[in-house]
Design a protein around this motif. Structure first.
Motif, PDB file in Angstrom:
ATOM      1  N   ARG A  31       0.821  -1.210   0.000  1.00 59.96           N
ATOM      2  CA  ARG A  31       0.000   0.000   0.000  1.00 59.96           C
ATOM      3  C   ARG A  31       0.856   1.262   0.000  1.00 59.96           C
ATOM      4  O   ARG A  31       0.595   2.208  -0.751  1.00 59.96           O
ATOM      5  CB  ARG A  31      -0.928  -0.002   1.211  1.00 59.96           C
ATOM      6  CG  ARG A  31      -2.069  -1.000   1.089  1.00 59.96           C
ATOM      7  CD  ARG A  31      -2.880  -1.110   2.356  1.00 59.96           C
ATOM      8  NE  ARG A  31      -3.966  -2.080   2.179  1.00 59.96           N
ATOM      9  CZ  ARG A  31      -4.726  -2.548   3.153  1.00 59.96           C
ATOM     10  NH1 ARG A  31      -4.519  -2.150   4.411  1.00 59.96           N
ATOM     11  NH2 ARG A  31      -5.677  -3.418   2.899  1.00 59.96           N
ATOM     12  N   ILE A  32       1.883   1.279   0.849  1.00 53.22           N
ATOM     13  CA  ILE A  32       2.700   2.488   0.997  1.00 53.22           C
ATOM     14  C   ILE A  32       3.592   2.705  -0.216  1.00 53.22           C
ATOM     15  O   ILE A  32       3.664   3.816  -0.762  1.00 53.22           O
ATOM     16  CB  ILE A  32       3.549   2.410   2.283  1.00 53.22           C
ATOM     17  CG1 ILE A  32       2.632   2.464   3.525  1.00 53.22           C
ATOM     18  CG2 ILE A  32       4.570   3.538   2.323  1.00 53.22           C
ATOM     19  CD1 ILE A  32       3.341   2.127   4.826  1.00 53.22           C
ATOM     20  N   TRP A  33       4.285   1.662  -0.671  1.00 53.21           N
ATOM     21  CA  TRP A  33       5.278   1.818  -1.726  1.00 53.21           C
ATOM     22  C   TRP A  33       4.713   1.543  -3.113  1.00 53.21           C
ATOM     23  O   TRP A  33       4.795   2.391  -3.991  1.00 53.21           O
ATOM     24  CB  TRP A  33       6.471   0.910  -1.456  1.00 53.21           C
ATOM     25  CG  TRP A  33       7.383   1.449  -0.408  1.00 53.21           C
ATOM     26  CD1 TRP A  33       7.434   1.101   0.915  1.00 53.21           C
ATOM     27  CD2 TRP A  33       8.378   2.464  -0.571  1.00 53.21           C
ATOM     28  NE1 TRP A  33       8.394   1.831   1.574  1.00 53.21           N
ATOM     29  CE2 TRP A  33       8.997   2.665   0.688  1.00 53.21           C
ATOM     30  CE3 TRP A  33       8.829   3.217  -1.662  1.00 53.21           C
ATOM     31  CZ2 TRP A  33      10.020   3.601   0.880  1.00 53.21           C
ATOM     32  CZ3 TRP A  33       9.856   4.131  -1.477  1.00 53.21           C
ATOM     33  CH2 TRP A  33      10.437   4.322  -0.217  1.00 53.21           C
ATOM     34  N   GLY A  35       1.575   1.109  -4.023  1.00 58.22           N
ATOM     35  CA  GLY A  35       0.389   1.919  -4.259  1.00 58.22           C
ATOM     36  C   GLY A  35       0.625   3.405  -4.086  1.00 58.22           C
ATOM     37  O   GLY A  35      -0.277   4.207  -4.336  1.00 58.22           O
ATOM     38  N   ARG A  36       1.838   3.768  -3.616  1.00 54.02           N
ATOM     39  CA  ARG A  36       2.202   5.171  -3.377  1.00 54.02           C
ATOM     40  C   ARG A  36       1.216   5.857  -2.430  1.00 54.02           C
ATOM     41  O   ARG A  36       0.992   7.070  -2.521  1.00 54.02           O
ATOM     42  CB  ARG A  36       2.287   5.951  -4.703  1.00 54.02           C
ATOM     43  CG  ARG A  36       3.299   5.389  -5.715  1.00 54.02           C
ATOM     44  CD  ARG A  36       4.719   5.392  -5.150  1.00 54.02           C
ATOM     45  NE  ARG A  36       5.740   5.158  -6.176  1.00 54.02           N
ATOM     46  CZ  ARG A  36       6.430   4.039  -6.302  1.00 54.02           C
ATOM     47  NH1 ARG A  36       6.196   3.009  -5.490  1.00 54.02           N
ATOM     48  NH2 ARG A  36       7.357   3.908  -7.228  1.00 54.02           N
ATOM     49  N   ARG A  37       0.663   5.094  -1.482  1.00 55.16           N
ATOM     50  CA  ARG A  37      -0.239   5.654  -0.469  1.00 55.16           C
ATOM     51  C   ARG A  37       0.605   6.075   0.740  1.00 55.16           C
ATOM     52  O   ARG A  37       0.540   5.494   1.817  1.00 55.16           O
ATOM     53  CB  ARG A  37      -1.305   4.626  -0.088  1.00 55.16           C
ATOM     54  CG  ARG A  37      -2.319   4.380  -1.184  1.00 55.16           C
ATOM     55  CD  ARG A  37      -3.173   3.144  -0.977  1.00 55.16           C
ATOM     56  NE  ARG A  37      -3.764   3.020   0.352  1.00 55.16           N
ATOM     57  CZ  ARG A  37      -4.638   2.069   0.686  1.00 55.16           C
ATOM     58  NH1 ARG A  37      -5.018   1.177  -0.229  1.00 55.16           N
ATOM     59  NH2 ARG A  37      -5.128   2.004   1.903  1.00 55.16           N
ATOM     60  N   ILE A  38       1.386   7.121   0.548  1.00 59.52           N
ATOM     61  CA  ILE A  38       2.352   7.527   1.558  1.00 59.52           C
ATOM     62  C   ILE A  38       1.664   7.965   2.843  1.00 59.52           C
ATOM     63  O   ILE A  38       2.200   7.781   3.946  1.00 59.52           O
ATOM     64  CB  ILE A  38       3.266   8.626   0.988  1.00 59.52           C
ATOM     65  CG1 ILE A  38       4.063   8.060  -0.194  1.00 59.52           C
ATOM     66  CG2 ILE A  38       4.211   9.162   2.056  1.00 59.52           C
ATOM     67  CD1 ILE A  38       4.905   9.079  -0.924  1.00 59.52           C
ATOM     68  N   ALA A  39       0.474   8.512   2.728  1.00 64.55           N
ATOM     69  CA  ALA A  39      -0.259   8.945   3.927  1.00 64.55           C
ATOM     70  C   ALA A  39      -0.568   7.776   4.852  1.00 64.55           C
ATOM     71  O   ALA A  39      -0.777   7.970   6.059  1.00 64.55           O
ATOM     72  CB  ALA A  39      -1.554   9.646   3.525  1.00 64.55           C
ATOM     73  N   ASP A  40      -0.567   6.549   4.310  1.00 66.46           N
ATOM     74  CA  ASP A  40      -0.828   5.376   5.150  1.00 66.46           C
ATOM     75  C   ASP A  40       0.281   5.148   6.183  1.00 66.46           C
ATOM     76  O   ASP A  40       0.090   4.374   7.128  1.00 66.46           O
ATOM     77  CB  ASP A  40      -0.981   4.124   4.283  1.00 66.46           C
ATOM     78  CG  ASP A  40      -2.375   3.994   3.692  1.00 66.46           C
ATOM     79  OD1 ASP A  40      -3.193   4.902   3.901  1.00 66.46           O
ATOM     80  OD2 ASP A  40      -2.641   2.980   3.014  1.00 66.46           O
ATOM     81  N   ARG A  43      -0.899   5.716   9.459  1.00 65.21           N
ATOM     82  CA  ARG A  43      -1.788   4.673   9.982  1.00 65.21           C
ATOM     83  C   ARG A  43      -1.021   3.467  10.498  1.00 65.21           C
ATOM     84  O   ARG A  43      -1.422   2.857  11.493  1.00 65.21           O
ATOM     85  CB  ARG A  43      -2.745   4.232   8.868  1.00 65.21           C
ATOM     86  CG  ARG A  43      -3.696   3.103   9.250  1.00 65.21           C
ATOM     87  CD  ARG A  43      -4.601   2.749   8.099  1.00 65.21           C
ATOM     88  NE  ARG A  43      -5.507   1.654   8.421  1.00 65.21           N
ATOM     89  CZ  ARG A  43      -6.350   1.101   7.565  1.00 65.21           C
ATOM     90  NH1 ARG A  43      -6.418   1.565   6.316  1.00 65.21           N
ATOM     91  NH2 ARG A  43      -7.133   0.102   7.941  1.00 65.21           N
ATOM     92  N   GLU A  69       9.298  10.097   0.640  1.00 61.98           N
ATOM     93  CA  GLU A  69       9.086  11.058  -0.449  1.00 61.98           C
ATOM     94  C   GLU A  69      10.406  11.422  -1.137  1.00 61.98           C
ATOM     95  O   GLU A  69      10.471  11.533  -2.366  1.00 61.98           O
ATOM     96  CB  GLU A  69       8.415  12.315   0.103  1.00 61.98           C
ATOM     97  CG  GLU A  69       6.980  12.093   0.560  1.00 61.98           C
ATOM     98  CD  GLU A  69       6.376  13.311   1.237  1.00 61.98           C
ATOM     99  OE1 GLU A  69       5.129  13.427   1.255  1.00 61.98           O
ATOM    100  OE2 GLU A  69       7.157  14.152   1.751  1.00 61.98           O
TER     101      GLU A  69
END
Length: 329
Positions: A31-33, A35-40, A43, A69
């Motif tokens: 998810r983080i890498w 999916g580039r969902r860095i805001a996760d 969480r 980033e």
């Protein structure tokens, strides 16, 4: 510790979607890498969360976000491909996932590695993540910066000199302790214990007559810093000799030792170790890190091995040689 304890289908304090700690690590990394969902990161990381690398120590979740980033600006197509996750612990005292990753990426952005070169890079990372209550609460991470240096047309020594200039010298604070209740897992299995003793023997330059390499298969394949590949016992012995010929070890500490056995992956071991030493290069083999300086250095390392028929068939050694060069220089 049994596989049922480390890989149970019910993890107290974790979201119900996660079946075990391996699944948790794979999903949140994707998810983080990927999916580039860095805001996760907010969480799935606690705040504060100590992250220690051979280069330094950070303590806030904002540092993790900034680091992510910054990396993606230099390597926007970076992938995190999981090669293995070796686990230990439980949901009461914390799970430890030793996550080995290979990252194919292209150097497309300017930054700490200099001007963008457009070069394709392959570099490994092992991240030891302590996970409690659905979050990563402490992390030990070693990345093969030497592999990146070589791939972009530089060297570990040159990159170390650059970073020393940019950072105004070598500074690494002492990392804080892991959260209360966590006890580092040290496997008592006979093979894991012997493997840890073997690495300790290499560090202390134990004479070859003791048969240290006998724990390895004759066809052993070692992946060493700089994405160097060594084959057979002789080349493996040569690597360990060249590393420790340059240093007089004052202290060798085993920080984590886990063994996993499964039907599909066989037996694998994760070992995190740390050395305090002096740079005392001697003879031809000791020149790997230049002429003697007498400086104190720390080697923070994580190894993974795979065993077949009672012998080590593959070994991954993660040491950040750029961080080591920075201390020598």
């Amino acid at each position: 510790m049994t596989n049922a304890q480390t890989n149970g289908s019910c993890m107290r304090g974790f979201d119900a979607e996660f079946t075990d700690i391996q699944h948790y690590i794979r999903v949140i990394t994707d998810r983080i890498w990927e999916g580039r969902r860095i805001a996760d990161i907010n969480r799935y990381y606690s705040d504060p969360c100590i992250v220690e690398t051979p280069l330094g120590v950070s303590s806030s979740v904002s540092d993790v976000i900034t680091g992510t980033e910054t990396t993606l600006k230099m390597f926007p197509d970076r992938r995190l491909l999981a090669e293995d996750i070796i686990v230990s612990g439980d949901d009461q005292h914390g799970y430890l996932s030793s996550h080995r990753i290979i990252s194919p990426m292209t150097h497309l952005g300017d930054g700490s590695f200099g001007r963008a070169t457009g070069k394709i890079v392959h570099a490994r990372t092992i991240a030891d993540c302590l996970c409690m209550d659905n979050r990563i609460v402490h992390e030990w991470l070693v990345r093969d910066h030497a592999a990146i240096a070589y791939a972009i047309g530089s060297t570990p020594r040159a990159l170390a000199a650059r970073w020393l200039t940019e950072r105004g010298g070598w500074r690494k604070p002492t990392a804080g302790d892991a959260p209360d209740g966590y006890q580092s897992h040290i496997s008592d299995s006979a093979f894991a214990t012997r493997y840890a003793a073997t690495i300790r023997g290499f560090a202390h330059r134990v004479d070859d007559a003791t048969g240290l390499v006998e724990i390895y298969d004759e066809a052993v394949h070692q992946i060493a810093p700089g994405e160097a590949h060594h084959y057979g016992q002789a080349e493996l012995r040569s690597f360990w000799r060249s590393l420790f010929a340059a240093f007089a070890v004052d202290n060798f500490t085993i920080e984590h030792l886990a063994e996993n056995v499964s039907h599909d992956r066989g037996t694998r071991i994760a070992l995190r170790w740390r050395v305090q030493a002096k740079h005392v290069a001697s003879g031809d083999t000791g020149q790997r890190f230049g002429g003697v300086t007498g400086r104190s250095v720390e080697i923070m390392a994580i190894n993974h091995v795979e065993i077949a028929d009672g012998k080590i068939l593959r070994e991954w050694v993660l040491i950040d040689e750029v961080a080591l060069w920075m201390q020598v220089l």
